[in-house]
Design a protein around this motif. Structure first.
Motif, short mmCIF file in Angstrom:
data_model
loop_
_atom_site.label_atom_id
_atom_site.label_comp_id
_atom_site.label_asym_id
_atom_site.label_seq_id
_atom_site.Cartn_x
_atom_site.Cartn_y
_atom_site.Cartn_z
N ILE A 76 0.28 6.52 -5.94
CA ILE A 76 0.26 6.36 -4.47
C ILE A 76 -0.94 7.11 -3.93
N GLY A 77 -2.06 6.48 -3.98
CA GLY A 77 -3.29 7.06 -3.46
C GLY A 77 -3.74 6.31 -2.23
N SER A 78 -5.03 6.35 -1.99
CA SER A 78 -5.58 5.68 -0.81
C SER A 78 -5.37 4.18 -0.89
N GLY A 79 -5.10 3.66 -2.11
CA GLY A 79 -4.91 2.22 -2.27
C GLY A 79 -3.76 1.66 -1.46
N VAL A 80 -2.72 2.48 -1.19
CA VAL A 80 -1.56 2.00 -0.45
C VAL A 80 -1.94 1.55 0.96
N LEU A 81 -2.98 2.16 1.52
CA LEU A 81 -3.38 1.84 2.90
C LEU A 81 -4.07 0.48 3.00
N SER A 82 -4.54 -0.04 1.88
CA SER A 82 -5.23 -1.33 1.92
C SER A 82 -4.30 -2.48 1.55
N LEU A 83 -3.03 -2.20 1.27
CA LEU A 83 -2.11 -3.24 0.81
C LEU A 83 -1.77 -4.25 1.91
N ALA A 84 -1.66 -3.79 3.16
CA ALA A 84 -1.39 -4.73 4.26
C ALA A 84 -2.53 -5.73 4.36
N TRP A 85 -3.77 -5.25 4.21
CA TRP A 85 -4.94 -6.13 4.23
C TRP A 85 -4.89 -7.10 3.05
N ALA A 86 -4.51 -6.57 1.86
CA ALA A 86 -4.45 -7.42 0.66
C ALA A 86 -3.41 -8.52 0.83
N ILE A 87 -2.24 -8.18 1.36
CA ILE A 87 -1.19 -9.19 1.55
C ILE A 87 -1.60 -10.19 2.63
N ALA A 88 -2.39 -9.72 3.61
CA ALA A 88 -2.88 -10.63 4.66
C ALA A 88 -3.78 -11.71 4.06
N GLN A 89 -4.49 -11.39 2.99
CA GLN A 89 -5.36 -12.38 2.36
C GLN A 89 -4.56 -13.37 1.53
N LEU A 90 -3.43 -12.91 0.98
CA LEU A 90 -2.64 -13.73 0.06
C LEU A 90 -1.47 -14.45 0.73
N GLY A 91 -0.93 -13.87 1.79
CA GLY A 91 0.19 -14.51 2.50
C GLY A 91 1.55 -14.00 2.06
N TRP A 92 2.58 -14.45 2.77
CA TRP A 92 3.94 -13.99 2.52
C TRP A 92 4.49 -14.42 1.15
N VAL A 93 3.97 -15.50 0.60
CA VAL A 93 4.47 -15.97 -0.70
C VAL A 93 3.79 -15.22 -1.84
N ALA A 94 2.47 -15.33 -1.91
CA ALA A 94 1.73 -14.75 -3.04
C ALA A 94 1.61 -13.23 -2.96
#
Length: 512
Positions: A76-94
């Motif tokens: 659980i490093g700084s990477g957790v803060l970018s996960l919302a952005w990552a999911i925004a690129q992939l969508g609710w399914v992927a």
């Protein structure tokens, strides 16, 4: 201040480096009754000294809890803060699906890796103190050097990424207070350089902690901080969703034609963003590169691999639940416009003090995480230099310095100089390339396949003597090949992002 010979990973005696793996060497000073010697001959376990382990090193004291805290601090490093952005690129399914898949891959390959800590017998076999030594023992040849370069370059890159992330959070605290005081009239633009230098100064101090076994307290503090800021981000995301009364976002992620801060999303940008998201998620789980080093701090019995498997299961389960909550609630709150750093998306409005607490927690966590990741690199360089120049007092001698509140600090001049130079270099590079999202994606991509999948799988096949062409061998190779393509795709996307960033920035003049 008295100099004394330094006990490095190997012992230094009269200018010669000796590798002592025989515990009896340390028992020569003990006067043992004949009956005790006879009982030890019948019971090999009795050969273990109260002060030393079976390899002649000081007794390890790590437990399930310290190992778990090390892993959580690393994961659980700084990477957790970018996960919302990552999911925004992939969508609710992927998005959530990819998160869970990466979690299972990391859990599985980490379990394979824990069994490679000892060569041969899992309880009495020879210990491998580092990831690189494990590769040398099980694979050997050119793969050892390849592993070393990839691992230590990745650790070097993580140090740069954490410096960037810490400066962003420090600036967020300053800007939120500035914005609050001015009532929103002052845009509060500022440079990140001073904050990176401040973080670097703190790391110079903490980098003088001698080795991994001495950073357990910092690791526990960092783990607590990681839960603090993750919880704040989660809570604010839930609050924003409740305020809107709906979940934003779409099934397939950000749409082509969406206007963002970086401009309008084109078809090619949608592809790059999707690939970058894979790298960001891979980075959010990256800790395999220090797993062997963590395992080397764990005491036995029970066997080290059993403790590490439990610690890995608990750590990855906890972090995956947190990741799903933080990533999904962040996406639900901001939709396609989810920011690269979740906490920056809430702006500088009330409750600004809560965001300050979260950002302060990030900074404290990153101070500890920096050390957890860099200690293996520090140890490798210092051990190599001790073997190269065994007669040099500058490299091998330690000086006892009394501490004000009791105890003694063992100062080594080479450690002081080399670690300080390392921190300075990572800080300067961070000031040159302050691209948080793209750096995170690139680091995740470069470290994921070789260190998290390829080497653990190959070492396990060698360790368990799994026959080529068998069902299990084929299953492991399918995982190997699939993860390789994911790494290549994520690396391409991240490089494309860095190229775009380079077009618009000036060295040492980045402001927010």
């Amino acid at each position: 201040m008295l100099p004394r010979s330094r006990t490095m990973p190997s012992r230094i005696h009269h200018g010669a480096v000796e590798e002592r793996h025989d515990i009896r060497h340390y028992l020569q000073v003990e006067v043992q009754p004949k009956s005790q010697i006879e009982s030890e001959a019948m019971n090999p376990e009795a050969n273990y000294s109260k002060c030393f382990d079976d390899d002649g090193r000081l007794k390890r004291t790590g437990t399930f809890w310290t190992a778990t805290s090390h892993i959580i601090t690393a994961v659980i490093g700084s990477g957790v803060l970018s996960l919302a952005w990552a999911i925004a690129q992939l969508g609710w399914v992927a998005g959530p699906l990819v998160l869970v898949i990466f979690a299972f891959i990391n859990l599985y390959t980490s379990n394979l890796l824990t069994e490679c800590y000892r060569s041969g017998d899992p309880i009495t076999g020879q210990r491998n103190y580092t990831y690189m030594e494990a590769v040398k023992a099980h694979l050997g040849g050119w793969k050892v050097k390849l592993c070393g370069w990839i691992q230590y370059l990745n650790l070097f890159g993580v140090a740069i990424g954490y410096t960037i992330a810490a400066s962003v959070s420090m600036m967020a605290i300053k800007r939120s207070n500035c914005f609050h005081k001015s009532g929103g009239k002052d845009p509060c633009h500022m440079s990140s350089n001073g904050y990176m230098i401040s973080f670097g100064i703190a790391e110079v101090i903490f980098s003088q902690i001698p080795d991994f076994s001495h950073v357990w307290w910092l690791s526990i503090v960092a783990a607590i901080m990681s839960f603090t800021y993750s919880s704040v981000g989660l809570g604010l995301g839930i609050g924003k969703v409740a305020e809107h009364g709906r979940f934003d976002g779409s099934l397939m992620g950000i749409s082509i034609g969406t206007v963002t801060h970086a401009g309008t999303v084109t078809v090619m940008q949608k592809i790059w963003r999707t690939l970058q998201a894979l790298g960001a998620i891979a980075f959010a789980y990256s800790y395999s590169i220090i797993l062997i080093e963590i395992q080397d701090t764990v005491k036995s019995p029970p066997a080290e691999y059993k403790t590490m498997k439990k610690a890995t299961l608990v750590s990855i389960t906890v972090t995956t639940v947190f990741y799903l909550f933080c990533g999904c609630m962040g996406y639900a709150a901001f939709g396609d416009l989810a920011p690269g750093n979740l906490l920056t998306g809430f702006g500088f409005y009330n409750p600004y003090w809560l965001l300050d607490i979260a950002n302060l927690a990030i900074v404290v966590h990153l101070v500890g995480a920096y050390q957890v990741f860099c200690q293996p690199l520090f140890a490798f360089v210092e051990k190599w230099c001790a073997k190269k120049w065994p007669k040099s007092d500058f490299v091998t001698a330690e000086y006892d310095i009394p501490l004000p509140f009791g105890g003694v600090y063992q100062l080594n001049l080479f450690r002081l100089v080399w670690r300080t130079i390392f921190v300075i270099i990572t800080t300067v590079i961070a000031m040159l390339m302050p691209f948080f999202n793209d750096v995170v994606g690139f680091l995740g991509a470069m470290g994921f396949w070789p260190l998290t999948v390829y080497f653990p799988v190959e070492m396990y096949i060698s360790h368990k003597k799994i026959g080529r062409g068998t069902t299990r061998w084929l299953a492991l190779q399918i995982i190997n090949v699939a993860c390789f393509f994911v790494t290549v795709a994520a690396a391409v996307g991240s490089v494309a992002g860095v190229v775009l960033d380079l077009k618009t920035y000036k060295p040492f003049k980045t402001s927010y």
